[in-house]
Design a protein around this motif. Structure first.
Motif, PDB file in Angstrom:
ATOM      1  N   GLY A 136       0.786  -1.231   0.000  1.00 14.04           N
ATOM      2  CA  GLY A 136       0.000   0.000   0.000  1.00 14.04           C
ATOM      3  C   GLY A 136       0.813   1.273   0.000  1.00 14.04           C
ATOM      4  O   GLY A 136       0.243   2.370   0.087  1.00 14.04           O
ATOM      5  N   GLY A 137       2.132   1.180  -0.129  1.00 14.91           N
ATOM      6  CA  GLY A 137       2.966   2.368  -0.075  1.00 14.91           C
ATOM      7  C   GLY A 137       3.334   2.938  -1.434  1.00 14.91           C
ATOM      8  O   GLY A 137       4.032   3.951  -1.515  1.00 14.91           O
ATOM      9  N   PHE A 138       2.866   2.296  -2.517  1.00  9.99           N
ATOM     10  CA  PHE A 138       3.211   2.741  -3.858  1.00  9.99           C
ATOM     11  C   PHE A 138       1.978   2.626  -4.736  1.00  9.99           C
ATOM     12  O   PHE A 138       1.350   1.556  -4.810  1.00  9.99           O
ATOM     13  N   ALA A 139       1.609   3.732  -5.377  1.00  7.01           N
ATOM     14  CA  ALA A 139       0.369   3.763  -6.163  1.00  7.01           C
ATOM     15  C   ALA A 139       0.564   4.637  -7.380  1.00  7.01           C
ATOM     16  O   ALA A 139       1.579   5.333  -7.538  1.00  7.01           O
ATOM     17  N   GLY A 140      -0.414   4.619  -8.270  1.00 10.75           N
ATOM     18  CA  GLY A 140      -0.359   5.434  -9.481  1.00 10.75           C
ATOM     19  C   GLY A 140      -1.731   5.944  -9.856  1.00 10.75           C
ATOM     20  O   GLY A 140      -2.756   5.368  -9.482  1.00 10.75           O
ATOM     21  N   THR A 141      -1.738   7.043 -10.579  1.00  8.08           N
ATOM     22  CA  THR A 141      -3.004   7.616 -11.036  1.00  8.08           C
ATOM     23  C   THR A 141      -2.717   8.481 -12.246  1.00  8.08           C
ATOM     24  O   THR A 141      -1.586   8.544 -12.742  1.00  8.08           O
ATOM     25  N   HIS A 142      -3.752   9.143 -12.775  1.00  4.47           N
ATOM     26  CA  HIS A 142      -3.591  10.036 -13.913  1.00  4.47           C
ATOM     27  C   HIS A 142      -4.095  11.426 -13.558  1.00  4.47           C
ATOM     28  O   HIS A 142      -5.110  11.583 -12.875  1.00  4.47           O
ATOM     29  N   ILE A 143      -3.368  12.426 -14.043  1.00  7.56           N
ATOM     30  CA  ILE A 143      -3.789  13.810 -13.866  1.00  7.56           C
ATOM     31  C   ILE A 143      -3.830  14.498 -15.226  1.00  7.56           C
ATOM     32  O   ILE A 143      -3.210  14.041 -16.195  1.00  7.56           O
ATOM     33  N   LEU A 144      -4.585  15.577 -15.292  1.00  9.17           N
ATOM     34  CA  LEU A 144      -4.629  16.431 -16.475  1.00  9.17           C
ATOM     35  C   LEU A 144      -4.220  17.828 -16.056  1.00  9.17           C
ATOM     36  O   LEU A 144      -4.738  18.366 -15.068  1.00  9.17           O
ATOM     37  N   VAL A 145      -3.294  18.426 -16.796  1.00 13.88           N
ATOM     38  CA  VAL A 145      -2.775  19.754 -16.448  1.00 13.88           C
ATOM     39  C   VAL A 145      -2.774  20.626 -17.703  1.00 13.88           C
ATOM     40  O   VAL A 145      -2.747  20.122 -18.829  1.00 13.88           O
ATOM     41  N   ALA A 494     -14.016  17.576 -24.218  1.00 14.66           N
ATOM     42  CA  ALA A 494     -13.426  18.609 -25.072  1.00 14.66           C
ATOM     43  C   ALA A 494     -12.391  19.425 -24.310  1.00 14.66           C
ATOM     44  O   ALA A 494     -11.389  19.860 -24.880  1.00 14.66           O
ATOM     45  N   VAL A 495     -12.630  19.660 -23.026  1.00 13.57           N
ATOM     46  CA  VAL A 495     -11.663  20.387 -22.200  1.00 13.57           C
ATOM     47  C   VAL A 495     -10.373  19.571 -22.099  1.00 13.57           C
ATOM     48  O   VAL A 495      -9.263  20.102 -22.202  1.00 13.57           O
ATOM     49  N   TRP A 496     -10.529  18.277 -21.911  1.00 16.64           N
ATOM     50  CA  TRP A 496      -9.358  17.413 -21.773  1.00 16.64           C
ATOM     51  C   TRP A 496      -8.505  17.374 -23.038  1.00 16.64           C
ATOM     52  O   TRP A 496      -7.298  17.130 -22.979  1.00 16.64           O
ATOM     53  N   HIS A 497      -9.123  17.619 -24.218  1.00 17.37           N
ATOM     54  CA  HIS A 497      -8.341  17.654 -25.458  1.00 17.37           C
ATOM     55  C   HIS A 497      -7.269  18.740 -25.408  1.00 17.37           C
ATOM     56  O   HIS A 497      -6.259  18.644 -26.109  1.00 17.37           O
ATOM     57  N   TYR A 498      -7.513  19.785 -24.613  1.00 12.31           N
ATOM     58  CA  TYR A 498      -6.574  20.910 -24.532  1.00 12.31           C
ATOM     59  C   TYR A 498      -5.689  20.827 -23.291  1.00 12.31           C
ATOM     60  O   TYR A 498      -5.054  21.807 -22.915  1.00 12.31           O
ATOM     61  N   MET A 499      -5.626  19.658 -22.676  1.00 12.79           N
ATOM     62  CA  MET A 499      -4.797  19.468 -21.493  1.00 12.79           C
ATOM     63  C   MET A 499      -3.867  18.277 -21.710  1.00 12.79           C
ATOM     64  O   MET A 499      -4.101  17.447 -22.600  1.00 12.79           O
ATOM     65  N   GLN A 500      -2.849  18.209 -20.893  1.00  8.22           N
ATOM     66  CA  GLN A 500      -1.900  17.104 -20.986  1.00  8.22           C
ATOM     67  C   GLN A 500      -2.236  16.053 -19.934  1.00  8.22           C
ATOM     68  O   GLN A 500      -2.310  16.358 -18.747  1.00  8.22           O
ATOM     69  N   ARG A 501      -2.431  14.833 -20.377  1.00  7.49           N
ATOM     70  CA  ARG A 501      -2.681  13.717 -19.457  1.00  7.49           C
ATOM     71  C   ARG A 501      -1.339  13.082 -19.084  1.00  7.49           C
ATOM     72  O   ARG A 501      -0.548  12.732 -19.956  1.00  7.49           O
ATOM     73  N   THR A 502      -1.116  12.943 -17.793  1.00  6.85           N
ATOM     74  CA  THR A 502       0.159  12.410 -17.304  1.00  6.85           C
ATOM     75  C   THR A 502      -0.099  11.373 -16.217  1.00  6.85           C
ATOM     76  O   THR A 502      -0.938  11.592 -15.339  1.00  6.85           O
ATOM     77  N   ALA A 503       0.599  10.260 -16.288  1.00  8.00           N
ATOM     78  CA  ALA A 503       0.539   9.258 -15.225  1.00  8.00           C
ATOM     79  C   ALA A 503       1.515   9.672 -14.118  1.00  8.00           C
ATOM     80  O   ALA A 503       2.630  10.113 -14.393  1.00  8.00           O
ATOM     81  N   VAL A 504       1.074   9.541 -12.883  1.00  5.25           N
ATOM     82  CA  VAL A 504       1.901   9.907 -11.731  1.00  5.25           C
ATOM     83  C   VAL A 504       1.984   8.717 -10.793  1.00  5.25           C
ATOM     84  O   VAL A 504       0.968   8.087 -10.470  1.00  5.25           O
ATOM     85  N   GLN A 505       3.176   8.407 -10.335  1.00  3.21           N
ATOM     86  CA  GLN A 505       3.399   7.306  -9.405  1.00  3.21           C
ATOM     87  C   GLN A 505       4.062   7.839  -8.141  1.00  3.21           C
ATOM     88  O   GLN A 505       4.878   8.763  -8.199  1.00  3.21           O
ATOM     89  N   GLY A 506       3.722   7.245  -7.010  1.00  2.00           N
ATOM     90  CA  GLY A 506       4.334   7.654  -5.767  1.00  2.00           C
ATOM     91  C   GLY A 506       3.593   7.095  -4.579  1.00  2.00           C
ATOM     92  O   GLY A 506       2.684   6.267  -4.715  1.00  2.00           O
ATOM     93  N   SER A 507       3.951   7.565  -3.402  1.00  2.00           N
ATOM     94  CA  SER A 507       3.258   7.126  -2.193  1.00  2.00           C
ATOM     95  C   SER A 507       1.899   7.805  -2.120  1.00  2.00           C
ATOM     96  O   SER A 507       1.669   8.848  -2.743  1.00  2.00           O
ATOM     97  N   PRO A 508       0.960   7.240  -1.357  1.00  2.00           N
ATOM     98  CA  PRO A 508      -0.343   7.892  -1.193  1.00  2.00           C
ATOM     99  C   PRO A 508      -0.229   9.331  -0.690  1.00  2.00           C
ATOM    100  O   PRO A 508      -0.978  10.205  -1.128  1.00  2.00           O
ATOM    101  N   ALA A 509       0.720   9.585   0.202  1.00  2.00           N
ATOM    102  CA  ALA A 509       0.898  10.945   0.716  1.00  2.00           C
ATOM    103  C   ALA A 509       1.299  11.899  -0.405  1.00  2.00           C
ATOM    104  O   ALA A 509       0.786  13.030  -0.493  1.00  2.00           O
ATOM    105  N   MET A 510       2.209  11.470  -1.266  1.00  2.00           N
ATOM    106  CA  MET A 510       2.644  12.320  -2.365  1.00  2.00           C
ATOM    107  C   MET A 510       1.527  12.519  -3.381  1.00  2.00           C
ATOM    108  O   MET A 510       1.310  13.626  -3.878  1.00  2.00           O
ATOM    109  N   LEU A 511       0.796  11.454  -3.700  1.00  5.99           N
ATOM    110  CA  LEU A 511      -0.295  11.576  -4.661  1.00  5.99           C
ATOM    111  C   LEU A 511      -1.393  12.492  -4.131  1.00  5.99           C
ATOM    112  O   LEU A 511      -1.987  13.267  -4.880  1.00  5.99           O
TER     113      LEU A 511
END
Length: 696
Positions: A136-145, A494-511
């Protein structure tokens, strides 16, 4: 006296010397001219990056949504200025409504998307978080920026206002400054709309620039953070797509191209059915709305061979009633093409189509535009063609006459109809008119691979249907193959088309810190003050409450069954329950939900005003008689929508993560609840003595 149009570049209106004259589609008189001055596109991009980008990102999604809402209202208030000019494009009042009020409505729709679906801040946590380790100390997700680039929007002539705004709205919401380039023929209407937007004072400096005329070296100056969108012909889209600089820097390119859209009359519909007339009406409407100058117009009407004559007869009768001429006249239902050049182009393409088809209706059938001066206008007669052997007629599937032109095509059997639809090689939209759900269930999965949108039309849907040719902000607009292979609109996508999708990995605290949302396993903040007693401003992500316990008794099942009326056997039939996979009677899932609410609720009046939603509910393990449950409530996400009630009390939205566990600390239920939480009145304080931080 004509007007020299001006570009709006780096906060200045540029253009004094007239260049290309632009003529009214109604009477041929010059209504405006493009400007001769060359534009400095290096300056335009610098201004977008140095002024527009910081201004947009100085606001968050919610604030930009409010600007879009205000812009929509401003354009609606001043719409008559646009309607007056819209008539010169050949548009009737109804055509102008689609363009002008449809454009303002799209701004309003994306204001709603921002306010209701996007967070505070400028980062979207797309989720879900996925555990990538065993402890449970390492996880991943996706963000849009935000991409920190510039969106270049190149538009067609047919919708000078909507075409700009349907691209501007999602890119503005995404925090991306725009440079809009309308088609020259009708750019005077786009310029008028941009002037209104600038006059409103609602546009941040550099967030929108306007190019009248050519794009010069603009595309040569873009980089990988930028985006290019295009609406227009498939040939131009193909040329732009391989622009060396766009290819070199992998600049995202989205095309929405004209396509040979079709409508299919299913074989179950007879001339006596209401659906038969719906089909005829839809084809005629798509031929005459905007004088057929719509990328979504029906170019191919595919009908059962046995009904070919009946469809042709009714279509001719309906087209004969269409009054064409000056849109200022109340009796006119179809205006002109956008330009005389467009007339010549449509005529040439009709000639190509007639090499393998016959004409059923056209200029020879008494076509006389009405109104003063219309003899110099760009009018074109509604033209109905017929291809009796469309499988052997290539032109009807390859050549588009971008005007009030459609071709009837006969088919034998539904599979042949689908084969004809596929000959378009990719379309924005197709319509199926049928009464039979089984036919719809057969046709749609087959046709969907080559269509961006499908309308299934029957008498029930017709009551509220927006029609074959109407893209809606909530639904995707675009199509595969010939239609460009791109996507626009579609709500938040349509909003997401103008954003960058990035996968992020780290601890739950960092995420949790990165996303601004509580991630299970991140540190919790527990205090003596119940989280429901805190005002919106004082709540922190991770504020948490672990409740007392409750043991589930048989009486709970009986009472809940009596209240709810749910006497499902798993809750009451001991013999049947023992034979089930659970091996015992279990509690109602909604009892567990209700019991958890009873454990974590703070019943006295306070900042939590209302519970208005529940998301991601999962019942993970059964709860049996004698099991002991407890709940953990954690502040997961805060959204400040800058709203107040009738008394001026500020409010925000808080999403709470809830986990319900049993006596073995196993999760039995998991969900988010959404609450409306009051903001503090001036001068008040919650006082929040934090007493522990834990990983429980």
């Amino acid at each position: 006296m004509t007007t020299t149009l001006q570009s709006y570049i780096a906060g200045q209106w540029i253009g004094r010397e007239a260049a290309q004259p632009l003529r009214s589609a109604i009477d041929g008189k010059v209504v405006a001219s493009t400007h001769r001055e060359a534009l400095d596109f290096e300056q335009a991009l610098h201004h977008a990056r140095s002024a527009g980008l910081p201004a947009l990102l100085g606001m968050d999604f919610q604030e930009r949504a409010e600007r879009l809402k205000a812009l929509a209202k401003y354009l609606q208030t001043h719409k008559e200025r646009l309607y007056a000019m819209s008539a010169h494009t050949g548009a009737t009042r109804a055509d102008g409504w689609i363009d002008i009020e449809g454009g303002a409505g799209t701004l309003a729709a994306y204001a709603g998307v921002g306010r209701n679906e996007l967070p505070s801040g400028n980062l979207v946590h797309e989720g879900p978080v996925q555990s990538l380790g065993k402890k449970g100390g390492f996880a991943g997700t996706h963000i849009l920026v935000p991409r920190h680039g510039v969106a270049v929007h190149i538009n067609a002539f047919n919708f000078p206002v909507w075409g700009l705004l349907e691209k501007f709205a999602p890119s503005f919401l995404a925090g991306m400054p725009c440079i809009g380039k309308p088609a020259t023929a009708t750019s005077y209407l786009t310029e008028a709309a941009v002037r209104l937007m600038v006059e409103s004072g609602l546009l941040p400096d550099g967030s929108l620039q306007l190019v009248i005329g050519g794009t010069g070296d603009l595309l040569d100056r873009l980089d990988g953070s930028d985006v290019v969108t295009f609406t227009g012909s498939a040939d131009t889209a193909a040329t732009l797509r391989v622009h060396p600089n766009l290819v070199r820097h992998s600049v995202p390119f989205n095309a929405e191209a004209d396509s040979l859209n079709c409508a299919i009359l299913a074989p179950d519909v007879s001339p006596d059915d209401e659906e038969f007339d719906l089909f005829v009406k839809e084809v005629a409407r798509e031929m005459t709305t905007k004088a057929g100058q719509k990328c979504t117009a029906i170019r191919r009407a595919i009908v059962p061979r046995q009904h070919l004559d009946a469809v042709a007869t009714r279509l001719r009768a309906r087209l004969a009633k269409v009054v064409t001429g000056d849109p200022a006249r109340e009796d006119v239902r179809m205006g002109a093409l956008a330009s005389h050049a467009q007339c010549d182009d449509v005529q040439a393409r009709v000639a190509q189509l007639l090499q393998g088809a016959e004409q059923l209706y056209g200029a020879a059938d008494g076509f006389v535009p009405v109104g003063e001066g219309v003899s110099e206008g760009a009018f074109f007669a509604p033209t109905l063609l017929l291809s009796r052997q469309p499988l052997t007629h290539d032109a009807v599937h390859d050549v588009e006459a971008f005007g009030p032109v459609s071709t009837l095509m006969a088919y034998d059997g539904l599979d042949e109809a689908l084969a004809l639809a596929a000959r378009g090689r990719g379309s924005l939209v197709g319509t199926l008119v049928t009464r039979d759900p089984k036919i719809a269930a057969h046709v749609v999965p087959v046709a969907a691979r080559l269509h961006g949108r499908l309308l299934v039309l029957d008498r029930e849907a017709a009551v509220e249907s927006t029609g074959h040719g109407s893209p809606l902000p909530q639904l995707k607009h675009g199509g595969p193959g010939r239609a460009g292979g791109g996507e626009e609109l579609g709500g938040v996508r349509a909003v997401w088309h103008y954003m960058q999708r990035t996968a992020v990995q780290g601890s739950p605290a960092m995420l949790s810190a990165i996303t601004g949302e509580y991630v299970r396993g991140a540190p919790l903040h527990e205090s003596e003050l119940h989280p429901f007693r805190k005002h919106f401003e004082d709540l922190r992500i991770g504020d948490s409450l672990l409740t007392h316990r409750r043991t589930v008794a048989e009486a709970d099942l009986v009472a809940f069954g009596g209240i709810s009326g749910d006497y499902f056997y798993m809750h009451f039939d001991d013999i049947a329950a023992r034979a089930s996979p659970f091996g015992k009677r279990i509690a109602h899932g909604y009892f567990v939900l209700s019991a958890a609410a009873g454990l974590f609720v703070s019943p006295a009046p306070g900042p939590v005003l209302a519970n208005y939603g529940l998301d991601t509910l999962r019942f993970i393990k059964p709860v049996g008689i004698g099991d002991t449950i407890r709940a953990r409530l954690t502040c997961k996400r805060k959204i400040d929508r800058n709203r107040s009630d009738a008394n001026g009390q500020g409010q925000g939205v808080v999403a709470w993560d809830v986990t319900v566990t049993n006596q073995d600390d196993a999760v039995v239920a998991s969900y988010d609840i959404l609450t409306l939480v009051a903001k503090k009145q001036a001068g008040t304080s919650d006082g929040d003595p934090a007493i522990s931080t834990s990983q429980r």
